[in-house]
Design a protein around this motif. Structure first.
Motif, short mmCIF file in Angstrom:
data_model
loop_
_atom_site.label_atom_id
_atom_site.label_comp_id
_atom_site.label_asym_id
_atom_site.label_seq_id
_atom_site.Cartn_x
_atom_site.Cartn_y
_atom_site.Cartn_z
N VAL A 1 25.24 -2.75 7.56
CA VAL A 1 25.03 -3.05 6.15
C VAL A 1 23.92 -2.14 5.61
N PRO A 2 23.96 -1.80 4.32
CA PRO A 2 22.92 -0.94 3.74
C PRO A 2 21.51 -1.51 3.88
N SER A 3 21.38 -2.83 3.92
CA SER A 3 20.04 -3.40 4.07
C SER A 3 19.43 -3.06 5.42
N GLN A 4 20.26 -2.78 6.42
CA GLN A 4 19.76 -2.35 7.74
C GLN A 4 19.08 -0.98 7.61
N ILE A 5 19.66 -0.12 6.79
CA ILE A 5 19.06 1.20 6.54
C ILE A 5 17.72 1.01 5.84
N ASN A 6 17.69 0.12 4.83
CA ASN A 6 16.43 -0.16 4.13
C ASN A 6 15.36 -0.65 5.11
N TYR A 7 15.74 -1.55 6.01
CA TYR A 7 14.81 -2.10 6.98
C TYR A 7 14.21 -0.99 7.86
N VAL A 8 15.06 -0.13 8.38
CA VAL A 8 14.59 0.96 9.25
C VAL A 8 13.63 1.86 8.49
N ILE A 9 13.99 2.24 7.29
CA ILE A 9 13.16 3.16 6.52
C ILE A 9 11.83 2.50 6.14
N SER A 10 11.86 1.24 5.73
CA SER A 10 10.63 0.59 5.27
C SER A 10 9.68 0.23 6.42
N THR A 11 10.19 0.09 7.63
CA THR A 11 9.32 -0.28 8.75
C THR A 11 8.98 0.88 9.67
N ARG A 12 9.81 1.89 9.74
CA ARG A 12 9.60 2.97 10.71
C ARG A 12 9.22 4.30 10.08
N PHE A 13 9.34 4.40 8.77
CA PHE A 13 9.02 5.65 8.08
C PHE A 13 7.98 5.35 6.99
N THR A 14 6.82 4.90 7.42
CA THR A 14 5.75 4.54 6.50
C THR A 14 4.75 5.67 6.36
N LEU A 15 3.91 5.58 5.35
CA LEU A 15 2.87 6.58 5.14
C LEU A 15 1.90 6.61 6.32
N GLU A 16 1.57 5.43 6.85
CA GLU A 16 0.66 5.36 7.99
C GLU A 16 1.22 6.07 9.21
N LYS A 17 2.54 6.11 9.30
CA LYS A 17 3.18 6.76 10.45
C LYS A 17 3.49 8.22 10.17
N GLY A 18 3.09 8.70 9.00
CA GLY A 18 3.22 10.12 8.69
C GLY A 18 4.46 10.51 7.92
N TYR A 19 5.00 9.58 7.13
CA TYR A 19 6.20 9.88 6.35
C TYR A 19 6.00 9.47 4.90
N LEU A 20 6.56 10.26 4.01
CA LEU A 20 6.57 9.95 2.59
C LEU A 20 8.01 9.66 2.22
N VAL A 21 8.26 8.48 1.66
CA VAL A 21 9.62 8.07 1.31
C VAL A 21 9.72 7.93 -0.20
N GLU A 22 10.76 8.53 -0.75
CA GLU A 22 11.02 8.47 -2.19
C GLU A 22 12.48 8.06 -2.36
N SER A 23 12.73 7.17 -3.30
CA SER A 23 14.13 6.77 -3.49
C SER A 23 14.48 6.74 -4.97
N LYS A 24 15.76 6.97 -5.24
CA LYS A 24 16.29 6.90 -6.58
C LYS A 24 17.52 6.03 -6.52
N ARG A 25 17.53 5.01 -7.32
CA ARG A 25 18.67 4.08 -7.32
C ARG A 25 19.71 4.54 -8.33
N GLY A 26 20.89 3.99 -8.21
CA GLY A 26 21.95 4.31 -9.17
C GLY A 26 23.07 5.09 -8.52
N GLY A 27 24.00 5.54 -9.35
CA GLY A 27 25.20 6.22 -8.88
C GLY A 27 24.93 7.43 -8.02
N GLY A 28 24.03 8.28 -8.44
CA GLY A 28 23.71 9.47 -7.65
C GLY A 28 22.43 9.27 -6.87
N GLY A 29 22.12 8.03 -6.54
CA GLY A 29 20.87 7.72 -5.89
C GLY A 29 20.75 8.29 -4.48
N TYR A 30 19.54 8.39 -4.01
CA TYR A 30 19.28 8.95 -2.69
C TYR A 30 17.99 8.36 -2.15
#
Length: 153
Positions: A38-67
């Motif tokens: 499910v897409p929420s599994q992807i959200n979980y991985v990104i929000s817990t394993r790709f944090t600023l403290e761990k050395g990652y910057l995450v940016e998201s855009k919602r909508g039809g062409g979202g990324y």
């Protein structure tokens, strides 16, 4: 056997490693389809394993062409690392920030897995059984002392 979160994390890290810019841009639904989750599994991985403290910057855009864009933040080179650590740690550091920094240093190859495990144990709130803000101050001093010793080897 590894769980789906570990597999997704490793997949994204591999893509990041292969990217010359150190950035990956993904479509959440496409990645969920790829891993049959499910897409929420992807959200979980990104929000817990790709944090600023761990050395990652995450940016998201919602909508039809979202990324979702994940960018690896590189640690400064060894000569500038001490100043970076002093600035990051400061006069006090909480446990989650300390653990994130240890993770980032391990991922960058500055610490071995064993050194990182020992550091995490030493700066844990269970080990530092004193009240705040003294606990964060002691953790800061311990982190600085351990890192100066390890990074000057």
């Amino acid at each position: 056997m590894r769980n789906i979160s570990d597999i997704i994390e490793q997949y994204l890290k591999n893509i990041l490693h292969e990217s010359p810019e150190g950035t990956v841009e993904i479509q959440r639904n496409d990645l969920a389809d790829h891993f049959s989750c499910v897409p929420s599994q992807i959200n979980y991985v990104i929000s817990t394993r790709f944090t600023l403290e761990k050395g990652y910057l995450v940016e998201s855009k919602r909508g039809g062409g979202g990324y979702i864009r994940i960018q690896r933040i590189e640690l400064p080179q060894h000569s500038a690392l001490h100043a970076h650590l002093n600035q990051t740690i400061g006069s006090g550091i909480d446990q989650s920030t300390a653990e994130g920094l240890i993770y980032q240093l391990e991922e960058a190859g500055f610490l071995t897995r064993r050194e990182a495990c020992l550091m995490r144990a030493a700066v844990s709130r269970e080990c530092l059984a004193v009240k705040l803000p003294l606990r964060d101050e002691i953790r800061s001093k311990m982190m600085k002392a351990m890192l100066v010793s390890l990074l000057n080897k």
